[in-house]
Design a protein around this motif. Structure first.
Motif, PDB file in Angstrom:
ATOM      1  N   GLU A 222      81.641 -28.483 -13.592  1.00  0.00           N
ATOM      2  CA  GLU A 222      82.067 -28.088 -14.951  1.00  0.00           C
ATOM      3  C   GLU A 222      81.459 -26.749 -15.366  1.00  0.00           C
TER       4      GLU A 222
ATOM      5  N   GLU B  74      88.158 -34.407 -11.307  1.00  0.00           N
ATOM      6  CA  GLU B  74      87.602 -35.032 -12.509  1.00  0.00           C
ATOM      7  C   GLU B  74      86.336 -35.822 -12.198  1.00  0.00           C
TER       8      GLU B  74
ATOM      9  N   ARG C  62      82.916 -33.904 -11.635  1.00  0.00           N
ATOM     10  CA  ARG C  62      82.602 -32.991 -12.726  1.00  0.00           C
ATOM     11  C   ARG C  62      81.123 -32.610 -12.788  1.00  0.00           C
ATOM     12  N   LEU C  63      80.251 -33.590 -12.601  1.00  0.00           N
ATOM     13  CA  LEU C  63      78.821 -33.302 -12.770  1.00  0.00           C
ATOM     14  C   LEU C  63      78.081 -33.154 -11.450  1.00  0.00           C
ATOM     15  N   ASP C  64      78.839 -33.094 -10.363  1.00  0.00           N
ATOM     16  CA  ASP C  64      78.179 -32.836  -9.083  1.00  0.00           C
ATOM     17  C   ASP C  64      77.975 -31.342  -8.898  1.00  0.00           C
TER      18      ASP C  64
ATOM     19  N   THR D 149      76.974 -27.160 -11.586  1.00  0.00           N
ATOM     20  CA  THR D 149      77.901 -28.284 -11.517  1.00  0.00           C
ATOM     21  C   THR D 149      79.327 -27.760 -11.550  1.00  0.00           C
TER      22      THR D 149
END
Lengths: 389, 241, 543
Positions: free
Chosen positions: B96, B133, B136-138, B94
């Motif tokens: 992040e 932002e 973030r979790l892609d 991801t």
């Protein structure tokens, strides 16, 4: 290397503003299911055997499959997550098996054909006068068990240290791992090596005082194997979800980026390689007493490649899939070689071709895609399904 | 005190001198553009500075350390960040996690194995800076080309390097993104020394910094862009074509 | 004492023989031979010795088989009528009785009905000498050469006079030389030989320079203090030359092994080296070539036996086509879906290899198949101290020819040009109108066809079985990895280096360990040069 999505971080709905990072849990739904199945096997198979629904040999057969499952999990950690395709994992498995086999040989004591209290039969037969130095200590179980982990680990360390340091990667690495197991096979075939040559080690009597021929011992070994698979799975899973696991996957996907970020890639590869080899050794150590023999054929390159197809079929980079693949292929082998011995290699060969071309993500990959598809047709984000896991 | 010193560096491949007596210095916080035709030795120079390629001869010093004996990881740990021409991010991680892996932290096997710190605040800061932002979790694989470029820049910032090597940052970016990138690089200079290797003259002009022209593995000219582009030799080997 | 007397008698008898029988080839009549043979019944050792001497004295070449049979303990006499016969063992403790001269079957009897004519070691030596003499003056020069060689081996001083006589009568230079060597060897058996004769004899042994000559000198050195130094020096000289020859033999065997490796690996150098495709079924393509040879030979055996010597010339193009076609099928059916995914390609082609193996096993059975050597590939010849077998020599030449053919295809043909274009820049090549798919298939087919050719050659020296391919796959990958992928010269250098290294290690470590050591060496070598001996260097590799 194609992207293997497999497990990934569980997105929290409001993740963009999360104050803390999302961590993956050691056991998600799939992990729990896997452990429950293992427990069911460890309890259910002996119970079915006791009621007469399962023949005695089936218990050892399940035990053998469990050893294969552990070997497959070990290889998946290395190949599925770190991208290192070892075509020599059977070598670590066989070394673990030999370490245990050596202990079982010593346990025979003077009950061998030649009734020599110190020397195994094959050494008496070859006119050896005394036990070679590398056989000393193997009369103690704890030492043999330690060696079953240590020797494969040491070989992996030395081999990996050389290979990774000089940045041998991809296909080249695969080929030299194959050469490694091939060289070991040739060496173990020699009588002079002191490991029983062609015939290997066999005619075991008992382990820790338990008679290997008795059904109770066999059941016990099967249950032990199930526990070993569970432990192996948990160790691998813990590594995978740690930050080190992220580094390892990063190495698989973009090795040079990892280097330029300041990670010593060699160290990580070596860590995974050694850990994987030790788990393979553990699988081998459990395998030997259950099949009653260990011989140089276990080192053959073909065996190692077969392990790879287990992982590929089950779905690499999933750990659980590797275990499933191992059981499917091993069971198919048992059934087919019994019914149509001619057909087995056709089926196995066909499996290699089919899986690589049509099912690159394996059984679990297909399963995930199917379930995701179902969620999508219901208008839901498949990521939320994983969120629930 | 110079941050980076290359003095008489040579390196040849099969008899071909990719780098031939290259001498170059970069000060702390300086922004420097390096241009040159294909085969001028730009990439080899960056390989040498980052320890990927060992020089045959000459001196390479970074921040007081001899760089001719270090490797890529060593150079990164000393404070050199490198951005590739083709955006290289961890596609199956991801956004992040990409940043998490880049942040300064213990990089040893056992350090990461038992790592507990999550640097959430710093990551949120970086995500804001590179405007990702909401991604973030892609997975990084799902980002657009330009977004990957930004993610990679974010990862370099997370490293907080003393020297940034940037290889053709404008390649594949829209005009708007290009302008933003030039502005960002100008901002970064000062806190970090930045070396930009670039073909795009408009971009180099936007950087507004000292320019070094490489040709056949050594420095042909050095100075402000206007001075350099008026140089007869430079026009002959490069700009004239 | 008795022995000495007997040898004197033998010697005298033999001398008589030469005086009595002035010309050879002239038989003394079968009846006299039969009379002598019949004397063997109930004879004691001395009696047998007499018979041997008399038989030898006849100079009749037909007695040689009788003497051989006597030496081997196959001569018996029937207890009922004292008929002397040759006997063969047949089942149920029975013997088949044959006429000792003609071999005609006389009877089949129980063992106890006959008694063996026993010989002891002394008699055996007498027989050897007698045979040596019988043959020393045979009209056939090959027989005489063999006889001289036999005398050299036995070095029986008693035969010296006969040898001298034969030497005096000898007209053929080669035979005479062989006899002189035998004479020298015999002289050196005797410490009493005059120093000048001994010195000449030592010179001749050094001249001969083989391990037999060395043994003669080693036997002489302690006997004569005065000349022992000369003999020792002779031994040292011979040792030196023997060592050189054994190196040469190692190099030769290494070249031979290298040519086999080259044949097995050179197709891989195309598929792996040029296309970057790991074809684990390569060994099976070699196997297909070998089985093609087998099928061709079977066909010739049943329908056109006179073509047998041509069988390989017919098999080679067929094997190239068969393996090439199978290769093209593999490329179109499997490999092309996996370009850019080398590890998957490796696995899929391994699967193909399993299928091919089992297919061949199902069609031809699991056992080894007999593939014959044509006459020009049978036998061996000597070159100095080297023994060179024709099949190995032809295979080396064949491997080099295939190599040159491949170089030609790559450098001088349109296909080669397109291949290199596609390898270097696929997209660009496609834009220029090259059908990249077709080039891929042809390249793979070429590599596979070469593997088929290798199979033809390997069928001449190895077992043709479904496992043939498996035994070469690891080795041939080692050659390509060692030599450097993508370079035909690398494959050549790699194959011969590994072949020779293997053969030089073997005397110290044994064949299996030599192989293990070479594998370890390669594994270590890859550390130093991960891309092989002849690797491309520089940045291009990283791309």
């Amino acid at each position: 290397m194609s992207a293997v999505k497999g497990e990934r971080a569980v997105p929290a709905p409001q993740a963009g503003h999360a104050a803390t990072l999302n961590r993956r849990r050691l056991l998600n739904t799939r992990g729990w299911t896997f452990l429950l199945v293992l427990a069911a096997v460890a309890v259910g198979v002996p119970w079915l055997n006791a009621t007469g629904a399962l023949p005695d040999y089936a218990v050892s057969l399940v035990g053998k499959y469990l050893c294969f499952a552990l070997l497959a999990i070990a290889l998946d950690l290395l190949w599925g997550y770190c991208g290192i395709l070892s075509l020599g994992h059977a070598a670590f498995f066989a070394l673990g098996g030999y370490a245990m086999g050596m202990h079982l040989m010593r346990e025979i004591g003077d009950r061998g054909v030649y009734a020599n209290p110190d020397l195994p039969d094959f050494m008496v037969f070859l006119n050896w006068q005394e036990l070679p130095w590398f056989w000393s200590g193997f009369d103690m179980f704890w030492f043999a068990a330690l060696m079953a982990l240590f020797v494969p680990g040491l070989l992996a360390f030395v081999f990996g240290w050389f290979a990774f340091r000089s940045r041998v990667t991809g296909v080249y690495l695969s080929i030299i791992t194959q050469a490694m197991t091939y060289a070991l096979m040739l060496a173990f075939f020699r009588n002079e090596m002191g490991f029983g040559g062609n015939n290997g080690l066999t005619d075991f009597k008992d382990v820790l005082g338990f008679d290997l021929a008795s059904q109770e011992t066999r059941t016990g070994l099967m249950v032990l194997s199930a526990i070993a698979v569970a432990i192996g799975f948990l160790i691998c899973r813990a590594v995978v979800i740690s930050k080190a696991g992220k580094v390892i996957v990063g190495i698989r996907d973009a090795e040079s980026r990892m280097r330029f970020l300041g990670y010593r890639v060699e160290g990580y590869k070596l860590f995974v390689f050694v850990l994987s080899a030790m788990l393979a050794g553990l699988a081998g150590a459990l395998y030997t007493p259950q099949v009653g023999i260990i011989n140089p054929g276990e080192f053959s390159p073909a065996n190692s490649i077969e392990v790879v197809i287990w992982v590929a079929l089950g779905g690499r980079g999933t750990l659980v899939g590797a275990a499933i693949g191992a059981v499917i292929v091993a069971a198919a082998k048992t059934v087919l070689t019994g019914l149509f011995p001619e057909a087995w290699l056709f089926v196995l060969g066909g499996m290699f071709v089919f899986v690589t071309i049509f099912m690159p993500r394996g059984v679990l990959g297909v399963w995930d895609a199917m379930v995701d598809g179902m969620w999508q047709t219901r208008g839901m984000d498949p990521r939320e399904r994983r969120l629930a896991s | 005190m110079n941050l980076l010193v290359l003095d008489g560096v040579t390196r040849s491949f099969d008899g071909f001198k990719a780098i031939n007596g290259l001498t170059l210095t970069v000060d702390p916080g300086e922004l420097r553009a390096i241009i040159g035709p294909n085969g001028a030795g730009k990439t080899t120079m960056m390989d040498i500075v980052t320890g990927k390629t060992r020089p045959d001869g000459g001196i390479v010093r970074f921040d007081g350390h001899d760089m001719s004996k270090t490797d890529e990881a060593g150079s990164a740990r000393l404070g050199i960040g490198r951005k590739f021409q083709k955006p290289t991010v961890f596609e199956t991680h991801t956004v992040e996690d990409n940043l998490l892996l880049s942040l300064r932290d213990n990089r040893s096997v056992f350090g990461t194995l038992f790592s507990k710190t999550d640097h959430a605040a710093r990551i949120a800061e970086l995500l804001a800076l590179i405007r990702l932002e909401d991604r973030r979790l892609d997975l990084a694989a799902d980002l657009s080309h330009g977004q990957k470029q930004w993610l990679e820049i974010g990862m370099l910032l997370a490293q907080d390097p003393k020297l940034l090597l940037v290889d053709e940052p404008a390649a594949g970016m829209t005009d708007e993104e290009t302008a933003r990138t030039a502005a960002l690089l100008r901002d970064l200079a000062g806190d970090h020394a930045v070396i930009v290797v670039e073909h795009d003259m408009e971009f180099v002009r936007a950087l507004d910094c000292k320019v070094t022209v490489l040709h056949q593995g050594s420095v042909l000219a050095e100075g402000p862009l206007d001075t350099v582009s008026a140089n007869e030799q430079v026009i002959e080997v490069y700009l004239g074509r | 004492m008795l022995r000495v007397i007997r040898s004197v008698i033998t010697c005298v008898g033999l001398l008589q023989m030469f005086m009595l029988v002035p010309a050879y080839g002239q038989t003394s009549g079968e009846t006299s031979v039969r009379d002598e043979i019949s004397q063997l019944a109930e004879a004691d050792f001395d009696g047998i010795a007499d018979v041997i001497t008399s038989l030898a004295a006849t100079g009749d070449p037909t007695v040689a088989p009788v003497l051989h049979a006597l030496r081997a303990g196959d001569i018996y006499w029937r207890k009922s009528d004292q008929l002397v016969v040759r006997a063969e063992k047949i089942p149920k403790r029975m013997l088949r009785l044959l006429d000792p001269l003609t071999g005609a079957v006389i009877d089949e009897v129980k063992k106890r009905k006959v008694s063996k004519v026993k010989v002891n070691n002394t008699l055996r030596r007498t027989i050897d000498t007698a045979l040596g003499n019988l043959t020393l003056r045979s009209p056939d020069r090959i027989v005489r050469l063999d006889a001289a060689a036999q005398l050299f081996k036995n070095r029986d001083p008693d035969t010296l006079p006969i040898l001298d006589a034969a030497l005096a009568a000898e007209t053929d230079d080669d035979v005479a030389a062989a006899m002189r060597e035998a004479r020298a060897a015999i002289l050196l058996q005797d410490a009493e030989t005059s120093p000048s004769d001994a010195r000449t004899a030592i010179e001749m042994m050094i001249e001969r320079g083989d391990s037999d000559a060395r043994n003669v000198l080693a036997g002489y050195a302690p006997k004569n203090a005065a000349l022992s130094l000369a003999a020792e020096e002779g031994i040292a000289t011979i040792d030196r030359s023997l060592r050189l020859w054994s190196y040469a033999q190692n190099v030769w065997q290494g070249l031979s092994l290298g040519s086999v490796l080259l044949l097995a690996a050179i197709g891989l150098a195309i598929t792996f080296g040029v296309m970057g495709v790991i074809n684990m079924a390569h060994g099976e393509l070699v196997m297909i070539g070998a089985y093609t040879t087998f099928v061709v030979q079977e066909f010739i055996r049943t329908s056109a036996p006179y073509l047998f010597d041509m069988s390989l010339f017919i098999a080679a193009p067929l094997a190239f086509l068969t393996a090439g076609l199978v290769g093209i099928c593999i490329e179109r059916g499997v490999v092309r879906f996996l370009y850019g995914r080398p590890l998957e390609t490796l696995l899929a082609t391994w699967g193909v290899s399993l299928i091919l193996q089992q297919a061949v096993r199902s069609i031809f059975g699991p056992n080894n198949r007999e593939v014959g050597n044509p006459s020009f590939m049978s036998g061996a010849f000597e070159l100095g101290g080297l023994t060179i077998t024709w099949n190995r020599l032809w295979i080396i030449l064949f491997a080099l020819a295939v190599f040159v053919f491949l170089l030609f295809v790559m450098r001088r043909t349109m296909l080669g040009l397109q291949m290199r274009a596609v390898t270097q820049n696929r997209a660009m090549a496609a834009n220029m109108g090259i059908r990249t798919g077709w080039v891929d298939a042809m390249t793979f087919g070429l590599g596979a066809g070469i593997a088929g050719l290798a199979g033809v050659a390997l069928s001449q020296i190895d077992n043709v079985s479904p496992n043939l391919g498996q035994s070469y796959i690891v080795d041939s990958f080692m050659v390509v990895v060692f030599g450097g992928a993508g370079n035909l010269w690398g494959a050549l250098a790699g194959a011969f280096t590994l072949g020779i290294a293997n053969k030089f290690l073997e005397p110290f470590s044994g064949a299996v360990l030599a192989k293990v050591l070479v594998l370890i060496f390669i594994i270590l070598f890859i550390q130093k040069r991960p891309r092989g001996l002849f690797a491309l260097k520089g940045r291009a590799v990283e791309a």
